[in-house]
Design a protein around this motif. Structure first.
Motif, PDB file in Angstrom:
ATOM      1  N   ARG A 130      88.705  69.283 171.900  1.00 29.64           N
ATOM      2  CA  ARG A 130      87.756  70.001 171.056  1.00 29.64           C
ATOM      3  C   ARG A 130      88.222  71.420 170.785  1.00 29.64           C
ATOM      4  N   ALA A 131      88.750  72.085 171.842  1.00 29.31           N
ATOM      5  CA  ALA A 131      89.249  73.450 171.669  1.00 29.31           C
ATOM      6  C   ALA A 131      90.429  73.487 170.705  1.00 29.31           C
ATOM      7  N   TYR A 163      90.990  71.365 168.371  1.00 28.05           N
ATOM      8  CA  TYR A 163      90.460  71.098 167.028  1.00 28.05           C
ATOM      9  C   TYR A 163      89.838  72.357 166.437  1.00 28.05           C
ATOM     10  N   LEU A 164      88.988  73.039 167.257  1.00 28.66           N
ATOM     11  CA  LEU A 164      88.360  74.257 166.762  1.00 28.66           C
ATOM     12  C   LEU A 164      89.384  75.356 166.506  1.00 28.66           C
ATOM     13  N   SER A 165      90.400  75.459 167.402  1.00 28.65           N
ATOM     14  CA  SER A 165      91.441  76.453 167.192  1.00 28.65           C
ATOM     15  C   SER A 165      92.228  76.172 165.919  1.00 28.65           C
ATOM     16  N   LYS A 185      91.122  74.440 163.396  1.00 27.49           N
ATOM     17  CA  LYS A 185      90.219  74.671 162.271  1.00 27.49           C
ATOM     18  C   LYS A 185      90.064  76.156 161.996  1.00 27.49           C
ATOM     19  N   ARG A 186      89.911  76.959 163.088  1.00 24.91           N
ATOM     20  CA  ARG A 186      89.789  78.397 162.911  1.00 24.91           C
ATOM     21  C   ARG A 186      91.066  78.987 162.324  1.00 24.91           C
TER      22      ARG A 186
END
Length: 766
Positions: free
Chosen positions: A189-190, A192-194, A196-197
């Motif tokens: 998840r991290a 993915y979020l990283s 995405k960010r």
């Protein structure tokens, strides 16, 4: 009286002391045995004989003729003690009855035992042995049962313990497996979020860059006309000298007046008028470097409420003008007289008029003597002085420091720079009475050694600053560890004898926040790791290890793990560092200033995690290209200071991206970036509105016209179009210099240094 048992103690004592029972016994025994015809004469003769022999040797049969003495056994000392009742331990009828009863009982017991042995036959030995064997068998069976029970109990306890351990192990495995699953999901998840960010950040960056480029195209037609170039390779602006009346300023601005910044513009007339108008409101005056007339200096005395006065570098300041100032400004707390021509006369004025003085600077004032320092104790003295600066006062001897100790015992901050005559004895004389010292600064004092630290151990030092000392060793850091537990600032620059042992001694310091060990070439990974293992790593905020060439990636990894509050880090010229160590610096989230110039880092080594970075120096890293500048523009948009000097691969494209994103940039150094052109100046002018200092030396492709136009935008600018010097490591085309060129350059530098030294010695001779 039939007996003396009931007589008084006095009477009984009288009988015993005079041997009356013994005398009566002797005479009576003699009468009973001899039966004389004339008893009275007999008694008279025997009494005379007793008197001659004495009472001590008196016996009961002394009055009996030896041939008639009876052969009987005596029972007590005298037979008449019982008669007179003086026998405390003689046989009584009761004792005789008890003795007879005991004796009779003993005879009966003996007779009964003898009868019993004869009348009752003995038990056979076989029956006795059988009973004993039976009891032994029962005991053996009981012992075996108890042993078996003990083994069984131990086995049961062991099995229960193993069962518990197995159960705990199963639970631990289950928990670890569950944590692994959770961690895996969190990591995915991290990531993915990283990602995405990062994608959003890159998309936002592309949009902003596209908007930036479109604005540049729209403003291309409105370009300002270029200013005609000036002669020479450097740019300078000359302001016209205009007269200004600062007395027209508002009252809040007049409270603190700084004449030093306009010393070449303002005249004495306006200074005098301003001081006369606001003489009761002025609190702070700064005349540093001002060439004032004596009348102007005397006008300072009208400022009765003055608290801070700076007269440093004033060539016209004299003892007479100081007399007028001291008589009118008795409330001064801060006084700076550095680099002036004051003498002992001014030193005599200080304790008389400036009794509340707390901060005094006499740096580079070489006309007063040790006697002038003795004047500080006159009158009420300067006993409230807490800060003293004696930098460059080489005329002060050990006696002078002893005078300071006698006059100013409350000094807390002491600064003595550029003083080659300062020795350990001077420090010892000072600290004899100045026990309140918390801060000492001794830069340019080569004769100070570890003994000075030993002398300072009686003070509660919080700040130590040394520079250029070759006599300080690891021993001084042992004194710091033992005697300065509250120290928070250590500045030991260019101290060549410091080794890893010094860092090990500093590790227990819990209050240390600033440590500067620049040019400590003997420091290595071992010492830094030992330093970081202690509690000092928790509070350290500023760490400068420039030119510590033996530091490697291992210590930097440890640094990123143990220093959660680090704000400033300088690793300049640590040539053994690689991307492996630099990448771990992203774990130090509070880091706002980083210097990696002269290292072997590559592009994007740390930028993605350094979102709060404000100051960055990556100069002289020849391998860096546009990628790192673009990464800075994306991730480090809060940059205020950036140095990429000596990076020959940087181009206009990267600087355009930087100008579009880093709007808070104040300081920029692009010296030696030979591929940059005039276009970057236009981009910086439009994007970096807060740019104040711009350095662009050795930039051949930037024209003089563009540099002149940019000089009107920034406050300070350095520019020339010369070829990069050889020590940059590359030529004017950006190609690395060969080893032969480096050797030639080194020879040229050596010859230049020798010529300069020779010229300097000739100058001194003249």
């Amino acid at each position: 009286m039939s007996s003396l048992r009931t007589a008084t103690p006095r009477l009984r004592s009288y009988f015993k002391e005079n041997y009356i029972p013994q005398v009566c016994e002797t005479l009576l025994c003699g009468l009973l045995v001899t039966c004389p015809e004339d008893p009275l004469r007999y008694l008279e003769e025997k009494l005379k004989a007793i008197m001659e022999t004495g009472l001590e040797s008196l016996l009961w049969d002394i009055c009996i003729d030896p041939s008639m003495k009876p052969k009987i056994r005596r029972l007590s000392e005298t037979y008449l003690e019982q008669l007179f009742g003086l026998d405390d331990q003689l046989m009584t009828p009761e004792l005789m009855i008890k003795a007879c009863t005991f004796y009779t009982g003993k005879l009966v017991k003996t007779s009964f035992c003898t009868w019993r042995d004869i009348a009752i036959p003995c038990i056979s030995e076989d029956d006795s042995m059988g009973e004993k064997m039976e009891r032994a068998a029962k005991y053996e069976n009981f012992r075996l049962q108890r042993l078996l029970l003990h083994y069984w109990h131990s086995y049961v306890e062991k099995m229960q313990q193993e069962r518990k351990e197995n159960l705990l192990q199963i639970r631990k495995i289950y928990r670890n497996q569950k944590l692994k699953i959770i961690l895996t999901k969190w990591r995915d998840r991290a990531r993915y979020l990283s990602k995405k960010r990062e994608d959003d950040l890159m998309l936002k960056h592309e949009i902003q860059l596209r908007i930036w480029k479109s604005k540049l195209k729209l403003k291309a037609s409105d370009e300002e006309k270029p200013i005609s170039p000036q002669r020479g390779s450097s740019v300078s602006l000359v302001d016209e000298t205009v007269e200004c009346d600062i007395s027209q300023l508002p009252q809040r601005a007049i409270l603190q007046i700084d004449f030093s910044t306009v010393k070449n513009v303002i005249t004495d007339k306006y200074i005098v008028s301003t001081l006369q108008r606001w003489r009761l409101n002025v609190l702070c005056l700064n005349f540093r470097g001002c060439h004032l007339r004596i009348k102007t200096l005397k006008s300072i005395s009208h400022c009765k409420n003055l608290q801070e006065l700076n007269l440093s570098d004033c060539p016209t300041l004299t003892d007479e003008s100081m007399r007028h100032i001291s008589e009118g400004c008795a409330g001064v707390l801060y006084l700076n007289l550095s680099n002036t021509a004051i003498t002992n006369r001014t030193m005599r004025l200080l304790p008389r008029h400036f009794q509340n003085l707390q901060n005094l600077s006499l740096a580079y004032c070489r006309k007063f003597t040790d006697k002038g320092l003795q004047y500080l104790n006159l009158g009420n003295g300067c006993h409230k002085l807490i800060y003293l600066d004696l930098s460059g006062c080489t005329q002060i001897s050990v006696q002078g420091f002893r005078n300071i100790a006698n006059s100013c015992t409350g000094i807390m901050h002491l600064t003595i720079n550029d003083m080659p005559t300062l020795t350990d004895n001077c420090i010892k004389a000072l600290v004899e009475k100045c026990l309140c010292l918390t801060s000492v600064v001794f830069t340019g004092a080569p004769h100070i050694s570890d003994c000075a630290f030993k002398a300072l151990s009686i003070c509660n030092l919080r700040k130590i600053r040394f520079e250029g000392n070759k006599r300080i060793t690891d021993a001084c850091f042992k004194f710091i560890d033992k005697h300065y537990p509250n120290i928070n600032h250590i500045y030991m620059v260019d101290c060549k004898r410091i080794t890893d042992g010094s860092l090990r001694s500093l590790s227990p310091l819990k209050q240390l926040t600033v440590l500067n060990l620049t040019n400590s070439v003997r420091l290595g990974d071992v010492g830094l790791r030992q330093f970081l293992d202690g509690p000092v790593s928790i509070k350290i905020r500023e760490l400068n290890l420039s030119n510590c060439i033996h530091l490697g990636d291992a210590s930097i990894v440890k640094l990123s793990e143990r220093c959660p509050n680090l704000n400033y880090l300088n690793l300049r010229n640590c040539e053994n560092l690689t991307d492996i160590g630099i990448e771990h610096l992203v774990n130090i989230f509070p880091l706002i200033s980083l210097d990696l110039s002269g290292t072997n880092i590559s592009n994007e080594a740390f930028c993605k995690g350094s979102l709060s970075l404000e100051h960055l120096d990556i100069s002289y890293c020849l391998q860096l290209s546009d990628e790192i500048i673009k990464a800075l523009a994306v991730y480090c948009i809060s940059l205020t200071s950036l140095s990429i000097a000596g990076c020959p691969q940087i181009t206009d494209s990267a600087m355009e991206t930087l100008s579009a994103k880093c709007h808070y940039l104040h300081i920029l150094d692009i010296s030696g970036c030979i591929l940059l052109t005039d276009q970057i100046l236009m981009n910086l002018e439009r994007g970096c509105k807060q740019l104040r200092i711009l350095k662009m030396r050795y930039c051949r492709n930037i024209s003089m016209e563009a540099a002149v136009r940019m000089s009107s935008v920034v406050q300070q600018q350095e520019y020339n179009s010369d070829d990069p010097p050889h020590w940059f490591g590359y030529d004017f085309e950006g190609k690395p210099l060969t080893e032969q060129n480096n050797i030639t350059t080194l020879k040229d530098n050596v010859e230049l240094t020798v010529n300069e030294a020779r010229y300097g010695s000739e100058e001194e001779t003249v």
